[in-house]
Each structure stands twice: as C-alpha cells, then as structure tokens.
Design an enzyme around this catalytic site. Structure first.
Site, short mmCIF file in Angstrom:
data_model
loop_
_atom_site.label_atom_id
_atom_site.label_comp_id
_atom_site.label_asym_id
_atom_site.label_seq_id
_atom_site.Cartn_x
_atom_site.Cartn_y
_atom_site.Cartn_z
N CYS A 69 0.86 -1.18 0.00
CA CYS A 69 0.00 0.00 0.00
C CYS A 69 0.90 1.23 0.00
CB CYS A 69 -0.86 -0.04 1.27
SG CYS A 69 -1.88 1.42 1.52
N CYS A 202 -0.68 3.76 -6.33
CA CYS A 202 -1.68 3.24 -5.41
C CYS A 202 -1.95 1.83 -5.89
CB CYS A 202 -2.97 4.08 -5.47
SG CYS A 202 -4.34 3.34 -4.54
N1 DGL Z 1 -4.01 0.74 -2.00
C1 DGL Z 1 -3.56 1.83 -1.23
C2 DGL Z 1 -2.43 2.59 -1.82
O1 DGL Z 1 -1.59 1.95 -2.47
C3 DGL Z 1 -4.53 2.63 -0.41
C4 DGL Z 1 -5.76 3.17 -1.00
C5 DGL Z 1 -6.64 3.73 0.10
O2 DGL Z 1 -6.92 2.99 1.04
O3 DGL Z 1 -6.99 4.91 0.01
O4 DGL Z 1 -2.28 3.76 -1.64
#
Ligand code: DGL
Length: 289
Positions: A69, A202
């Site tokens: 993430c 993301c």
């Molecule tokens: N998948 C995550 C990222 O890479 C987070 C997205 C979220 O929870 O806002 O930033």
C-alpha cells in the site's frame, strides 16, 4: 512466511504477482476493509491502523510485513521502522514498503544511492505519479526521485476518490470518469507536455490500469508496481533469507485475512483473481472512525 498488508483489496494486485513469482513461499494477506480507504485519513490514524495490521501479521507468524500500500508506506513505513519496531518486542521482524523499489525502478538507481549518478543525473524525463491524497501530499515520490535524478520533472496528481470507488465496486463508467478526470488534471499541470512514464502510485490502480492506458498518451510507459515489488522482494530475500523462517510447508499456504466481511471480500477478490483463496475474518481492534 511473508505478511502483506493493505487497506483493502489493492494489495492483492501485489500479492497476486508475488504468489506467482514465489510458488514455494507462504504468504499471509491482511486487508483492513473495516477502515478502507486510508487515502484521505489523517496521518496519525494511518500510522496506527498500519501498526495494528503489521502486528496482526506478526502474530500470525510473519517475520516480514510488506506494506502493499503506497499510502501506508508513504505515511507510516519510516515511523514504524524507526519509532515503533525497535521497542515493540518484535526482534527479528521487519516492515518494508513499496515506495523504495518503485523509486529505484523509476530512477534506475539503488535506494542506498541518494545522490545523482551518471548517466541518470542527465535524465530529464517527465514522470507522472498518480496516488491518494496522503501519498501525494507526503511528496515522497517527488522528493526521492528528484534526489537521484534532479532533472527529472515529477508531476503528481491526487486521485482522491478512485481507490474508494474501486473498493465500492463502482461501475466501469464511474471508474472511467474518475481516471479520465485524473489524467486530464495531470495533463493540465504539464501544460500539454506528455509524460514519458507514469507511476500508478496506489496498489488499487492496477485494477483499472486499462483505463489509465486508454486515457494516457500512447507514448507514456506505465510502470508496473506489482512486477517491480516482486523483483525487489526477490533481491531482498536473497540478502535476508532469515525473514522466511525455518519451516516451509508443502504445498505453501496462502492465508487471506480481512477485517471486513469475509464472504463479501472473497467474492470481490475472485473477480480479478480467480485463484484467490477465500478470506477469513479477523478482528484486530475496534473500528477506528
Ligand atoms: N491501496 C492503497 C495505496 O496503495 C490505499 C488506497 C486507500 O486505502 O486509500 O495507496
């Protein structure tokens, strides 16, 4: 066993690649669906939620927790590594993020090298970074890329609602509208100049990579973060094999945990990863609101 953490489904884009690349390694995935999305939350809350997630993975037997993430990495990785882990009673455990390998790939420079090196110091590409509010406002991609490649222009674009819309199973039309809006806002920032490369910063965004592909100029190369992270983990584990632990069950285990509704998350995961094992619910602590 390696732990992989994300706020929700996004980290599965990384886990899927890792499961393919490392057929003998066991993984435990944790999606904090009770609190997704993280991207617009205050930083201290993201740090605390990430800490709980990492601890839950350690309690399940992971010695290495990979933050799949960008938001958690940008906001929490360094704070957990420096302020929490040393005094937390988890000797022999570590937390790593996914910004460093992505910056390494974007700059063709090892993370440990923090000054411009030939030939990259003459690199004057235009690099686009799309991410959540918190990832982009942290400035981590711009800062770390420009440290190594000062002539590279990094244009960042917040896509504030895209990860949430992906989690909420928004229609393709709605997702297409959000991606289009993000790309148009980016091109407005570049005043029409075409990015050479784009980082989908993301882990939810690879789920709509085809939409980014359709809206970005054909000449813009999209950097594949799941692939980059798999390459980097391979290198990391060859240098730190102790994080794998001593016992390797055959066949390997893929354990899928969610703080949300297990049946619902299993059904959603199967849409883009048909081989994903079913999720089980895990209660970490009371939901943070
Ligand atoms: N998948 C995550 C990222 O890479 C987070 C997205 C979220 O929870 O806002 O930033």
């Amino acid at each position: 066993m390696i732990g992989v953490f994300d706020s929700g489904l996004g980290g599965l884009t990384v886990l899927r690649k890792l499961a393919e690349r490392f057929p003998d390694i066991s993984f435990c995935y944790l999606g904090d669906h009770a609190n997704v999305p993280y991207g617009n939350r205050p930083s201290d809350m993201i740090v605390e939620l990430t800490r709980r997630g990492v601890e839950a993975l350690f309690l399940r037997g992971a010695r290495l927790a990979l933050l799949g993430c960008n938001t958690a990495t940008a906001v929490a990785a360094r704070r957990l590594q420096q302020n929490w882990l040393p005094g937390a009673g988890w000797a022999g455990h570590n937390v790593v993020g996914i910004v460093a390998p992505t910056v390494e790939a974007a700059t063709q420079t090892p993370w440990a090298v923090t000054t411009p090196q030939y030939p990259q110091k003459f690199n004057s590409d235009l690099v686009a970074v799309f991410g959540t509010t918190r990832t982009i406002t942290s400035g981590v991609y711009r800062e770390e890329i420009r440290k190594r490649c000062p002539r590279v222009e990094v244009i960042q674009q917040i896509c504030a609602h895209l990860a949430g819309a992906i989690e909420d199973e928004a229609s393709r039309e709605e997702l297409n509208g959000l991606v289009r809006e993000g790309v148009l806002a980016l091109i407005e920032q570049t005043r029409g100049a075409l990015p050479h490369r784009a980082i989908l910063g993301c882990t939810h965004f690879p789920l709509v990579e085809d939409l980014f592909r359709a809206h970005l100029p054909p000449s813009t190369r999209i950097l594949s973060q799941p692939e980059i992270v798999a390459d980097s983990l391979e290198d990391y584990l060859s240098r730190h094999p102790h994080y794998l632990g001593g016992f390797h069950p055959q066949p390997r285990n893929l354990t899928m945990l969610t703080t949300g509704d297990a049946a619902e998350i299993s059904a959603r995961a199967a849409v883009f990863w048909p081989e994903a094992p079913p999720f089980e619910h895990v209660a970490i602590e009371a939901r943070v609101v």
